[in-house]
Design a protein around this motif. Structure first.
Motif, PDB file in Angstrom:
ATOM      1  N   GLY A   1      -3.146   5.383 -12.118  1.00 33.99           N
ATOM      2  CA  GLY A   1      -3.420   6.420 -11.528  1.00 33.99           C
ATOM      3  C   GLY A   1      -2.181   6.090 -10.430  1.00 33.99           C
ATOM      4  N   GLY A   2      -1.982   5.188 -10.433  1.00 33.14           N
ATOM      5  CA  GLY A   2      -0.600   4.979  -8.538  1.00 33.14           C
ATOM      6  C   GLY A   2       0.239   6.060  -9.240  1.00 33.14           C
ATOM      7  N   ASP A   3       1.306   5.825  -8.301  1.00 36.54           N
ATOM      8  CA  ASP A   3       2.752   6.862  -7.339  1.00 36.54           C
ATOM      9  C   ASP A   3       3.735   5.851  -8.221  1.00 36.54           C
ATOM     10  OD1 ASP A   3       5.107   8.058  -6.948  1.00 36.54           O
ATOM     11  OD2 ASP A   3       3.374   8.892  -5.179  1.00 36.54           O
ATOM     12  N   ARG A   4       4.526   6.774  -9.101  1.00 38.51           N
ATOM     13  CA  ARG A   4       5.832   5.670  -9.637  1.00 38.51           C
ATOM     14  C   ARG A   4       7.043   5.783  -8.932  1.00 38.51           C
ATOM     15  NH1 ARG A   4       6.253   2.320 -13.652  1.00 38.51           N
ATOM     16  NH2 ARG A   4       7.853   2.483 -15.416  1.00 38.51           N
ATOM     17  N   ARG A   5       6.995   6.628  -7.786  1.00 42.32           N
ATOM     18  CA  ARG A   5       7.798   7.103  -7.215  1.00 42.32           C
ATOM     19  C   ARG A   5       7.474   5.467  -5.904  1.00 42.32           C
ATOM     20  NH1 ARG A   5       6.126  12.647  -4.779  1.00 42.32           N
ATOM     21  NH2 ARG A   5       4.241  11.161  -4.752  1.00 42.32           N
ATOM     22  N   GLU A   6       6.776   4.370  -6.098  1.00 39.54           N
ATOM     23  CA  GLU A   6       6.788   3.694  -4.868  1.00 39.54           C
ATOM     24  C   GLU A   6       7.992   2.903  -6.010  1.00 39.54           C
ATOM     25  OE1 GLU A   6       2.750   1.566  -5.662  1.00 39.54           O
ATOM     26  OE2 GLU A   6       1.932   3.586  -4.498  1.00 39.54           O
ATOM     27  N   GLU A   7       8.267   3.173  -6.353  1.00 37.79           N
ATOM     28  CA  GLU A   7       9.583   2.085  -7.021  1.00 37.79           C
ATOM     29  C   GLU A   7      10.864   2.528  -6.592  1.00 37.79           C
ATOM     30  OE1 GLU A   7      11.084   2.653 -11.993  1.00 37.79           O
ATOM     31  OE2 GLU A   7       9.430   1.347 -11.089  1.00 37.79           O
ATOM     32  N   VAL A   8      10.669   3.339  -6.934  1.00 33.50           N
ATOM     33  CA  VAL A   8      12.173   4.260  -5.686  1.00 33.50           C
ATOM     34  C   VAL A   8      11.939   4.314  -4.359  1.00 33.50           C
ATOM     35  CG1 VAL A   8      13.775   6.457  -5.606  1.00 33.50           C
ATOM     36  CG2 VAL A   8      12.638   5.675  -7.510  1.00 33.50           C
ATOM     37  N   HIS A   9      11.349   4.336  -3.511  1.00 37.51           N
ATOM     38  CA  HIS A   9      11.198   3.580  -2.141  1.00 37.51           C
ATOM     39  C   HIS A   9      11.673   2.523  -2.638  1.00 37.51           C
ATOM     40  CE1 HIS A   9       8.031   7.445  -2.176  1.00 37.51           C
ATOM     41  NE2 HIS A   9       9.287   8.088  -2.277  1.00 37.51           N
ATOM     42  N   ALA A  10      11.300   1.213  -2.649  1.00 38.77           N
ATOM     43  CA  ALA A  10      10.882   0.005  -2.809  1.00 38.77           C
ATOM     44  C   ALA A  10      12.527  -0.232  -2.958  1.00 38.77           C
ATOM     45  CB  ALA A  10      10.160  -0.602  -3.442  1.00 38.77           C
ATOM     46  N   ALA A  11      13.298   0.331  -3.964  1.00 39.24           N
ATOM     47  CA  ALA A  11      15.168  -0.069  -3.769  1.00 39.24           C
ATOM     48  C   ALA A  11      15.462   0.666  -3.091  1.00 39.24           C
ATOM     49  CB  ALA A  11      15.246   0.559  -5.505  1.00 39.24           C
ATOM     50  N   CYS A  12      15.470   2.088  -2.663  1.00 39.24           N
ATOM     51  CA  CYS A  12      15.643   2.153  -1.358  1.00 39.24           C
ATOM     52  C   CYS A  12      16.041   1.472  -0.345  1.00 39.24           C
ATOM     53  CB  CYS A  12      15.505   3.675  -0.897  1.00 39.24           C
ATOM     54  SG  CYS A  12      15.271   4.755  -1.994  1.00 39.24           S
ATOM     55  N   GLU A  13      14.629   1.237  -0.155  1.00 42.73           N
ATOM     56  CA  GLU A  13      14.757  -0.356   1.515  1.00 42.73           C
ATOM     57  C   GLU A  13      15.173  -1.440   0.988  1.00 42.73           C
ATOM     58  OE1 GLU A  13      13.326   0.322   4.245  1.00 42.73           O
ATOM     59  OE2 GLU A  13      11.834   2.069   3.196  1.00 42.73           O
ATOM     60  N   ILE A  14      15.405  -1.775   0.212  1.00 42.25           N
ATOM     61  CA  ILE A  14      15.997  -2.863  -0.413  1.00 42.25           C
ATOM     62  C   ILE A  14      17.538  -2.796   0.081  1.00 42.25           C
ATOM     63  CG2 ILE A  14      17.465  -4.529  -2.081  1.00 42.25           C
ATOM     64  CD1 ILE A  14      14.426  -4.625  -3.459  1.00 42.25           C
ATOM     65  N   LEU A  15      18.737  -1.348  -0.481  1.00 39.63           N
ATOM     66  CA  LEU A  15      19.223  -1.638  -0.245  1.00 39.63           C
ATOM     67  C   LEU A  15      19.380  -1.230   1.388  1.00 39.63           C
ATOM     68  CD1 LEU A  15      20.512   0.200  -2.997  1.00 39.63           C
ATOM     69  CD2 LEU A  15      20.920  -1.370  -2.963  1.00 39.63           C
ATOM     70  N   GLN A  16      19.067  -0.536   1.812  1.00 45.72           N
ATOM     71  CA  GLN A  16      19.273  -0.079   3.409  1.00 45.72           C
ATOM     72  C   GLN A  16      18.075  -1.406   4.056  1.00 45.72           C
ATOM     73  OE1 GLN A  16      17.581   3.562   4.419  1.00 45.72           O
ATOM     74  NE2 GLN A  16      17.051   3.578   6.162  1.00 45.72           N
ATOM     75  N   ALA A  17      18.036  -2.530   3.860  1.00 47.20           N
ATOM     76  CA  ALA A  17      17.378  -3.740   4.739  1.00 47.20           C
ATOM     77  C   ALA A  17      18.666  -4.535   4.621  1.00 47.20           C
ATOM     78  CB  ALA A  17      16.563  -4.427   4.392  1.00 47.20           C
ATOM     79  N   LEU A  18      19.665  -4.481   3.966  1.00 48.29           N
ATOM     80  CA  LEU A  18      21.207  -5.004   2.995  1.00 48.29           C
ATOM     81  C   LEU A  18      21.576  -4.149   4.529  1.00 48.29           C
ATOM     82  CD1 LEU A  18      20.465  -6.396   0.017  1.00 48.29           C
ATOM     83  CD2 LEU A  18      20.577  -7.665   2.099  1.00 48.29           C
ATOM     84  N   GLY A  19      21.835  -3.133   5.046  1.00 49.13           N
ATOM     85  CA  GLY A  19      22.728  -2.133   5.289  1.00 49.13           C
ATOM     86  C   GLY A  19      24.378  -2.258   4.291  1.00 49.13           C
ATOM     87  N   LEU A  20      23.451  -1.640   3.254  1.00 46.59           N
ATOM     88  CA  LEU A  20      24.194  -0.762   1.828  1.00 46.59           C
ATOM     89  C   LEU A  20      24.296   0.235   1.853  1.00 46.59           C
ATOM     90  CD1 LEU A  20      24.103  -4.113  -0.267  1.00 46.59           C
ATOM     91  CD2 LEU A  20      25.537  -3.000   0.655  1.00 46.59           C
ATOM     92  N   ARG A  21      23.303   0.812   2.168  1.00 49.31           N
ATOM     93  CA  ARG A  21      23.186   2.910   2.070  1.00 49.31           C
ATOM     94  C   ARG A  21      22.100   3.065   3.163  1.00 49.31           C
ATOM     95  NH1 ARG A  21      23.083   4.772  -3.032  1.00 49.31           N
ATOM     96  NH2 ARG A  21      22.864   6.771  -1.975  1.00 49.31           N
TER      97      ARG A  21
END
Length: 416
Positions: A270-290
């Motif tokens: 019953g979890g939120d599939r969007r969590e994996e999207v948030h995680a991918a965005c955070e990885i790119l943002q943490a590296l200063g790429l996006r």
């Protein structure tokens, strides 16, 4: 690593309105977990993922009913204003579904092919080529997606035997990694022979172990200039999935390897599939790429922060930003670069708050019940009151800051 790896150059591939590779920003993608035959439910999840930041969305196309539903899914996405490319994921019978359901083949923006799951022997090459020819005739790109768990076993057996016969001393792990790269390179050659252009092919070689993923993609980067899709094939659940994905994807992206990513998290029931999207965005943002969304800095807490108020306010602020971003990003230019800080005591609170565009420093244990707010490095006001009053006042300050700081692109939709 050699600079040639860190500066890995790839060909650009157009996937609908999105470019992958060729110097374009790294693209985030995700995959639905609905029954694709249920067009309404699948389209709804596609829309949710796209609004969360997924720039491409993949669906399973495994049975005739799923293939028949794809055109309706695409129509629903376009009706909702979602232009994120729709990708079809094929295993075993893709050559049949794409030829028997031409409307499905046309509606999809890209086909994903697993060369280990298209057949055996001569039929494998024929069926793989059939999918490539459909893509060629409809001018669609493909992703040649090799998985460690579904490798061409004939290739694996041959390499294992060679290792034994020649006493090469390679481990089984080394051989699997080598076979993944070979499968990708050989399949790319077959795709080109089948009529696809180089600017229609994306490659992935996914495994479930970060160390192997890094080794495989470093080798791929040496051997091909095709765009590369990164991700562990099964990252796992929760904290484990997040850490393992970030450790592998982060290393590769830092070396300039990777043009599109997915964080394949196993959701809770019953979890939120969007969590994996948030995680991918955070990885790119943490590296200063996006930059996808304003970032919230919050302290981890210690004996000085025995109250949970700063934690609750940090979470509430993060949730509020995510809820507002679908509107903000269409109305305000540059809002995704905004930084916020929600801090819990006087030790680092004022300093971190001053470093953010807008920050609040809550009182720690035994401190005066004052909450100084800093905007662009300057003390702006001091808030006091109950938690709900603080949360409401801080949210208002954030809204006001967005409205006066970032260029207006078009009128902001009225909140319901």
């Amino acid at each position: 690593m050699p600079s040639s790896i860190r500066l890995h150059k790839t060909i650009g591939v157009r996937v609908g309105p999105v470019q992958v590779g060729g110097g374009a920003p790294v693209v985030v993608q995700s995959m639905t977990m609905t029954d694709t035959a249920d067009a309404a439910a699948t389209a709804r999840q596609c829309i949710e993922l796209a609004e969360a930041g997924s720039e491409m969305v993949r669906v399973t196309v495994n049975v005739p009913e799923a293939a028949a539903a794809v055109p309706e899914i695409k129509r629903r996405l376009l009706d909702a204003g979602v232009t994120a490319p729709l990708i079809g994921d094929f295993h075993y019978n893709g050559h049949l579904l794409l030829t028997r359901f031409p409307d499905c083949a046309e509606a999809l923006d890209k086909y994903r092919i697993n060369p280990g799951n298209v057949g055996t022997g001569k039929r494998r090459d024929e069926q793989f080529a059939t999918i490539c020819k459909v893509a060629r005739d409809r001018n669609k790109p493909v992703r040649i997606g090799v998985n460690g768990g579904s490798l061409n076993q004939e290739l694996v057996v041959a390499k294992m035997q060679e290792n034994t016969d020649r006493a090469l001393g390679h481990t089984s792990e080394d051989i699997i990694n080598e076979c993944m790269v070979l499968s990708a390179v050989q399949s790319t050659g077959l795709a080109l022979e089948s009529g696809l252009r180089k600017d229609q092919i994306i490659i992935s070689c996914k495994t479930s172990r970060p160390r192997d993923l890094i080794a495989v993609y470093r080798e791929l980067a040496r051997r091909t200039d095709q765009p590369l899709h990164l991700g562990l094939t099964e990252a796992g659940m929760g904290m484990k999935g997040l850490v393992w994905s970030a450790s592998a994807i982060g290393v590769l992206l830092h070396e300039g390897i990777g043009d599109t990513i997915r964080v394949s998290l196993t959701p809770r029931p019953g979890g939120d599939r969007r969590e994996e999207v948030h995680a991918a965005c955070e990885i790119l943002q943490a590296l200063g790429l996006r930059s996808f969304s304003p970032s919230v800095t919050a302290c981890p807490g210690c004996g000085r922060t025995t109250s949970s108020t700063f934690q609750e306010l940090a979470e509430r602020t993060q949730d509020y930003i995510r809820a507002r971003m679908p509107e903000w990003k269409t109305a305000y230019e540059g809002v995704e670069t905004m930084t916020l800080a929600v801090m819990g005591c006087v030790v680092n609170g004022p300093g971190e708050s001053k470093a953010a565009n807008i920050g609040i420093s809550l009182p720690g244990t035994g401190e005066a019940p004052n909450c100084p707010v800093f905007i662009d490095g300057q003390h702006y006001t001091t808030l006091r009151g109950t938690y709900d009053e603080l949360a409401e006042a801080f949210r208002t300050l954030v809204d006001d800051y967005v409205a006066r700081t970032y260029a207006r692109k078009r009128p902001l939709p009225v909140n319901p």
